[in-house]
Structures are given as C-alpha cells and as structure tokens.
Design a protein around this motif. Structure first.
Motif, PDB file in Angstrom:
ATOM      1  N   PRO A  43     -19.088  10.610 -58.810  1.00 41.26           N
ATOM      2  CA  PRO A  43     -20.091   9.751 -58.156  1.00 41.26           C
ATOM      3  C   PRO A  43     -21.514  10.201 -58.475  1.00 41.26           C
ATOM      4  O   PRO A  43     -21.759  11.359 -58.823  1.00 41.26           O
ATOM      5  N   LEU A  44     -22.445   9.263 -58.341  1.00 44.70           N
ATOM      6  CA  LEU A  44     -23.851   9.556 -58.604  1.00 44.70           C
ATOM      7  C   LEU A  44     -24.374  10.618 -57.648  1.00 44.70           C
ATOM      8  O   LEU A  44     -25.250  11.419 -57.995  1.00 44.70           O
ATOM      9  N   THR A  45     -23.821  10.654 -56.460  1.00 42.15           N
ATOM     10  CA  THR A  45     -24.249  11.624 -55.453  1.00 42.15           C
ATOM     11  C   THR A  45     -23.630  12.997 -55.672  1.00 42.15           C
ATOM     12  O   THR A  45     -23.924  13.944 -54.940  1.00 42.15           O
ATOM     13  N   GLY A  46     -22.770  13.122 -56.686  1.00 42.20           N
ATOM     14  CA  GLY A  46     -22.124  14.400 -56.970  1.00 42.20           C
ATOM     15  C   GLY A  46     -20.758  14.492 -56.296  1.00 42.20           C
ATOM     16  O   GLY A  46     -20.289  13.564 -55.633  1.00 42.20           O
ATOM     17  N   GLY A  95     -22.347   6.178 -61.339  1.00 37.55           N
ATOM     18  CA  GLY A  95     -21.961   7.564 -61.548  1.00 37.55           C
ATOM     19  C   GLY A  95     -21.669   7.842 -63.010  1.00 37.55           C
ATOM     20  O   GLY A  95     -22.030   7.070 -63.894  1.00 37.55           O
TER      21      GLY A  95
END
Length: 206
Positions: A43-46, A95
């Motif tokens: 995911p883009l948020t890690g 992501g």
C-alpha cells in the motif's frame, strides 16, 4: 543476470475503469511448466507486502484481501508477457506493485516496481473545461480588438485622403463623368463663381 524483467515504473488509472499493469521478461532458458510469475502489492501508506497473483501453467488470482475477484490475467508466457489487469480500481489501490518471474534454472533477476496512481477522471475533465472556458473568453476579446484596430485603420486612411484632396465633391453627389485632376476641379468651380457674379450685375430690375 540471465533473466531480465521490464515493467512500467508509473501507471495512472481512473476510478472504476480497468487498468493493466504491464510486465515483460526475457529468459536465456526455454519456457517450461516450471515457470512461475508472482505479483505482490504494498500500500501507498506502507506496510507488509501482499501476494495478489500467482501463475504456474494456469493463473491463480488472489481469493482474499482487497483485490479479491478483481485481478485478471492478460499476459502470454510464450511471448514473455506477464501482465495482469485490475478491475474497478479505487483510490485505496494506490501503491507499489512488483512483478517477479522465475524460469528455472533462471531464477535471479532485477526487481522492477510499478507505482499505481488512481484518480477521479473528473479532475482531468475539469482541467479541460477550464482551458476551454479560457479560450471562449479570450478568443472573443481578440476578435473585438482586431475589429477595432481595422476600423481605426480605415478611419485614419479616410482622414488622410481628405487632407490630400484640396477640393472634393459632396458625398451625396454622384457623377457619371470621368474624374479630372484636382487642379481642373478647382479652376472649374472658380470660373462658375465668376460667371454668376457677372450675370447678377447685368440684370438690374426696375
């Protein structure tokens, strides 16, 4: 490295519209049933990497997680194509996607990453609308300025012609006779004026 993989570094998608994640590979060994393809997602948020697709002779899309029933196989191993597609992407799909291929004995390769960005198509439409509106406002202004300049140019030309011509006919006079030089016109008018004066002196009513 005897196995080389290429993937698009950046892919843009629109919400609700299918998007393809391209991945191609070249192997120095013949393609066999031992070839495997794996796609993973972060995911883009890690966070942890998530396996979303596996291929070995037949495709095995993930049956769990956010991509359940949304991953489809669009590749062709015979042509070195390991691409997949995502159905109905959403902003939450943003992501990093990684394509990994192994074709024993070729198992070592580079690790290309694809960054997916999902946006509203409306943003692009709004930008286009803003550009169109600017054109619609700017274009009439240009036309008006051009017309004013043309009109001023013509008016200036008429005034210039009037200054050049010493004697001129009235604007309501229309003559079929050929035009004479400016000097002839002035002399003719002067002669007519003198004749009128003489005629008036001869006739003296009682």
């Amino acid at each position: 490295l005897s196995l080389e993989i290429k993937a698009s570094p950046k892919v843009r998608a629109f919400i609700g519209e299918q998007v393809s994640l391209k991945c191609s590979f070249k192997s120095s060994s013949p393609i066999t049933d031992s070839l495997t393809i794996d796609w993973t997602y972060r995911p883009l948020t890690g966070g942890q990497m998530e396996a979303i697709f596996h291929y070995q002779s037949v495709p095995y899309p993930t049956t769990v997680g956010k991509f359940k029933d949304r991953i489809s196989w669009v590749g062709n191993v015979a042509k070195g194509d390991a691409s997949i597609a995502i159905q109905s992407p959403v902003v939450g799909d943003n992501g990093t996607f990684i394509c990994s291929v192994k074709n024993p004995p070729d198992v070592y390769h580079n690790i290309p990453q694809t960054m997916l960005t999902v946006t509203e198509r409306g943003l692009s439409f709004q930008l286009t609308s803003a550009v169109l509106l600017s054109i619609l406002v700017f274009l009439p202004s240009v036309i008006v300025v051009v017309l004013l300049l043309v009109r001023m140019g013509r008016k200036f030309g008429v005034l210039k012609e009037k200054k050049k011509s010493g004697c001129k006919k009235s604007s309501i006079e229309v003559s079929d006779e050929p035009e004479h030089s400016e000097a002839d016109n002035c002399l003719g008018k002067l002669r007519n004026w003198c004749l009128n004066c003489v005629d008036t002196d001869e006739e003296d009513p009682y």
